[in-house]
Scaffold this motif. Structure first.
Motif, mmCIF file in Angstrom:
data_model
loop_
_atom_site.group_PDB
_atom_site.id
_atom_site.type_symbol
_atom_site.label_atom_id
_atom_site.label_comp_id
_atom_site.label_asym_id
_atom_site.label_seq_id
_atom_site.Cartn_x
_atom_site.Cartn_y
_atom_site.Cartn_z
ATOM 1 N N LYS A 4 -12.871 12.102 4.147
ATOM 2 C CA LYS A 4 -11.465 11.781 3.675
ATOM 3 C C LYS A 4 -10.852 10.849 4.606
ATOM 4 O O LYS A 4 -10.732 11.518 5.864
ATOM 5 C CB LYS A 4 -10.735 12.929 3.040
ATOM 6 C CG LYS A 4 -11.152 13.453 1.823
ATOM 7 C CD LYS A 4 -10.287 14.583 1.639
ATOM 8 C CE LYS A 4 -10.451 15.807 2.718
ATOM 9 N NZ LYS A 4 -9.871 17.312 2.157
ATOM 10 N N VAL A 5 -10.588 9.646 4.590
ATOM 11 C CA VAL A 5 -9.957 8.716 5.759
ATOM 12 C C VAL A 5 -8.569 8.533 5.229
ATOM 13 O O VAL A 5 -8.412 7.822 4.467
ATOM 14 C CB VAL A 5 -10.897 7.660 5.887
ATOM 15 C CG1 VAL A 5 -10.177 6.670 6.832
ATOM 16 C CG2 VAL A 5 -12.253 7.960 6.396
ATOM 17 N N ALA A 6 -7.733 8.576 6.100
ATOM 18 C CA ALA A 6 -6.295 8.101 6.014
ATOM 19 C C ALA A 6 -6.157 6.830 6.970
ATOM 20 O O ALA A 6 -6.241 6.940 8.162
ATOM 21 C CB ALA A 6 -5.331 9.115 6.248
ATOM 22 N N VAL A 7 -5.810 5.788 6.227
ATOM 23 C CA VAL A 7 -5.660 4.383 6.979
ATOM 24 C C VAL A 7 -3.832 4.398 7.082
ATOM 25 O O VAL A 7 -3.410 3.925 5.929
ATOM 26 C CB VAL A 7 -6.157 3.307 6.298
ATOM 27 C CG1 VAL A 7 -5.890 1.893 7.286
ATOM 28 C CG2 VAL A 7 -7.739 3.337 6.114
ATOM 29 N N ILE A 8 -3.376 4.487 7.921
ATOM 30 C CA ILE A 8 -1.843 4.647 8.240
ATOM 31 C C ILE A 8 -1.433 3.471 9.164
ATOM 32 O O ILE A 8 -1.726 3.458 10.275
ATOM 33 C CB ILE A 8 -1.396 6.067 8.778
ATOM 34 C CG1 ILE A 8 -1.677 6.993 7.553
ATOM 35 C CG2 ILE A 8 0.108 6.186 8.945
ATOM 36 C CD1 ILE A 8 -1.386 8.393 8.169
ATOM 37 N N TYR A 9 -0.288 2.610 8.805
ATOM 38 C CA TYR A 9 -0.173 1.253 9.539
ATOM 39 C C TYR A 9 1.415 1.074 9.456
ATOM 40 O O TYR A 9 2.257 1.595 8.349
ATOM 41 C CB TYR A 9 -1.121 0.478 9.008
ATOM 42 C CG TYR A 9 -0.479 -0.147 7.705
ATOM 43 C CD1 TYR A 9 0.347 -1.296 7.474
ATOM 44 C CD2 TYR A 9 -1.271 0.505 6.427
ATOM 45 C CE1 TYR A 9 0.538 -1.695 6.363
ATOM 46 C CE2 TYR A 9 -0.724 0.020 5.236
ATOM 47 C CZ TYR A 9 0.242 -1.104 5.042
ATOM 48 O OH TYR A 9 0.672 -1.449 3.588
ATOM 49 N N THR A 15 0.228 -9.266 8.781
ATOM 50 C CA THR A 15 -1.122 -9.009 9.518
ATOM 51 C C THR A 15 -1.775 -7.811 9.495
ATOM 52 O O THR A 15 -2.821 -7.833 9.170
ATOM 53 C CB THR A 15 -0.922 -9.732 10.869
ATOM 54 O OG1 THR A 15 -0.285 -11.187 10.905
ATOM 55 C CG2 THR A 15 -2.030 -9.890 11.613
ATOM 56 N N VAL A 16 -1.092 -6.866 10.052
ATOM 57 C CA VAL A 16 -1.726 -5.583 10.276
ATOM 58 C C VAL A 16 -1.631 -4.988 8.797
ATOM 59 O O VAL A 16 -2.841 -4.039 8.564
ATOM 60 C CB VAL A 16 -0.813 -4.523 11.014
ATOM 61 C CG1 VAL A 16 -1.195 -3.213 11.164
ATOM 62 C CG2 VAL A 16 -0.565 -5.221 12.424
ATOM 63 N N GLY A 81 -2.685 1.394 12.495
ATOM 64 C CA GLY A 81 -2.638 0.059 12.771
ATOM 65 C C GLY A 81 -1.024 0.032 13.017
ATOM 66 O O GLY A 81 -0.108 0.195 12.416
ATOM 67 N N THR A 82 -1.004 -1.014 13.985
ATOM 68 C CA THR A 82 0.493 -1.518 14.469
ATOM 69 C C THR A 82 0.353 -2.688 15.050
ATOM 70 O O THR A 82 -0.653 -3.094 15.649
ATOM 71 C CB THR A 82 1.185 -0.532 15.221
ATOM 72 O OG1 THR A 82 2.192 -0.954 15.779
ATOM 73 C CG2 THR A 82 -0.015 -0.185 16.374
ATOM 74 N N PRO A 83 1.428 -3.537 14.831
ATOM 75 C CA PRO A 83 1.751 -4.759 15.530
ATOM 76 C C PRO A 83 1.970 -4.156 17.190
ATOM 77 O O PRO A 83 2.564 -3.289 17.136
ATOM 78 C CB PRO A 83 2.838 -5.694 15.053
ATOM 79 C CG PRO A 83 3.651 -4.675 14.269
ATOM 80 C CD PRO A 83 2.442 -3.622 13.782
ATOM 81 N N THR A 84 1.494 -5.224 18.085
ATOM 82 C CA THR A 84 1.894 -4.835 19.365
ATOM 83 C C THR A 84 3.271 -5.180 19.652
ATOM 84 O O THR A 84 3.844 -6.146 19.310
ATOM 85 C CB THR A 84 1.166 -5.473 20.734
ATOM 86 O OG1 THR A 84 1.372 -5.113 21.787
ATOM 87 C CG2 THR A 84 1.085 -7.067 20.446
ATOM 88 N N ARG A 85 3.994 -4.146 20.421
ATOM 89 C CA ARG A 85 5.556 -4.384 20.899
ATOM 90 C C ARG A 85 5.643 -4.229 22.151
ATOM 91 O O ARG A 85 5.820 -3.120 22.873
ATOM 92 C CB ARG A 85 6.422 -3.484 20.018
ATOM 93 C CG ARG A 85 6.481 -3.675 18.612
ATOM 94 C CD ARG A 85 7.332 -5.133 18.177
ATOM 95 N NE ARG A 85 7.452 -5.150 16.669
ATOM 96 C CZ ARG A 85 6.757 -5.937 15.896
ATOM 97 N NH1 ARG A 85 5.677 -6.230 16.535
ATOM 98 N NH2 ARG A 85 6.875 -6.083 14.689
ATOM 99 N N PHE A 117 -6.062 -0.061 15.618
ATOM 100 C CA PHE A 117 -6.193 -1.718 15.388
ATOM 101 C C PHE A 117 -4.834 -2.024 15.365
ATOM 102 O O PHE A 117 -3.810 -1.709 15.162
ATOM 103 C CB PHE A 117 -6.973 -2.263 14.219
ATOM 104 C CG PHE A 117 -6.198 -1.395 12.816
ATOM 105 C CD1 PHE A 117 -5.481 -2.159 12.029
ATOM 106 C CD2 PHE A 117 -6.567 -0.094 12.485
ATOM 107 C CE1 PHE A 117 -4.901 -1.723 10.900
ATOM 108 C CE2 PHE A 117 -5.982 0.023 11.288
ATOM 109 C CZ PHE A 117 -5.250 -0.363 10.419
ATOM 110 N N THR A 118 -4.732 -3.428 15.910
ATOM 111 C CA THR A 118 -3.488 -4.206 16.332
ATOM 112 C C THR A 118 -3.383 -5.776 15.860
ATOM 113 O O THR A 118 -4.649 -6.141 15.855
ATOM 114 C CB THR A 118 -3.172 -3.778 17.748
ATOM 115 O OG1 THR A 118 -1.529 -4.134 17.836
ATOM 116 C CG2 THR A 118 -3.838 -4.205 18.636
#
Length: 227
Positions: A4-9, A15-16, A81-85, A117-118
């Motif tokens: 079970k994989v959770a992809v949280i972003y 984009t992300v 996943g997140t954009p870079t800040r 990932f970003t």
């Protein structure tokens, strides 16, 4: 055996979001059961309205399921996943992560594979620093970091970031035209395959795979300290 994989972003302009969908597709293609979850938006409408792309994406994704800590408890592996800040994760994702203290204290995050990932507007816009910053969280959790490394041609084609997919959306980037999405799918596959192997190993040895997480959970209860 499946995992079970959770992809949280978090994604502001989409984009992300696209990368997260690709990571989820890759994990599913490897046989994983996947939850794709966005974290809550914290920015006020007055700020979002200043960027038409941000407003369009916010309006288009209001119906998507929001992430909860239960998604972390459910999952055998995570992708964040997140954009870079400024070389760090967006506040929206960090706020979600900060809610996981109770689950961490119970040992519910230990020994689980995790990847990140970003995206950034510029090729040297802080992408690697953002992923490494998330790594500091994963160290505290006792999670098992699964980077893509230089293990597949898709990584090279997307710019060669061994830490995790980092899309470049500005004039010098590919704006998600193929390479970054392919690398994201590969990263999701690699995460899922790693989780499946770990689960298969724990099944063979008759353990639950929690390791030190069980030791933490068995210790006398302590008050979770926050600052």
């Amino acid at each position: 055996m499946t995992a079970k994989v959770a992809v949280i972003y978090y994604s502001a302009t989409g984009t992300v979001h696209a990368l997260a969908q690709a990571v989820a597709e890759g994990a599913a293609s490897a046989g994983a059961q996947v939850r794709l979850r966005r974290v809550a938006e914290l920015a006020p409408d007055s700020t979002i309205d200043q960027n038409p792309q941000w407003r369009r994406h916010a309006d288009a994704t209001t119906s998507l399921t929001q992430a909860t800590v239960e998604d972390l408890a459910w999952a055998d592996a995570f992708a964040f996943g997140t954009p870079t800040r400024f070389g760090a994760p967006a506040a929206q994702l960090k706020q979600f992560i900060d809610q996981a203290g109770g689950l961490w204290q119970e040992g519910g995050l230990a020994d689980k594979p995790v990847t990140a990932f970003t995206s950034a507007y510029n090729r040297h816009g802080g992408s690697e620093a953002t992923i490494l910053s998330l790594g500091n969280v994963f160290y505290h959790w006792g999670a098992l970091i699964v980077p893509p490394g230089f293990t597949d041609p898709a990584v090279y084609a997307a710019g060669g970031n061994p830490y995790g997919v980092s899309a470049v959306t500005g004039p010098t980037g590919d704006d998600l035209k193929g390479a970054a999405l392919d690398a994201a799918r590969y990263q999701g596959q690699r995460l899922a395959r790693t989780a499946i192997r770990l689960l298969a190993g724990s099944h063979v040895t008759g353990t639950d795979g929690d390791g030190d997480g069980d030791a933490r959970a068995a210790e006398p209860a302590t008050t979770l300290r926050t600052a």
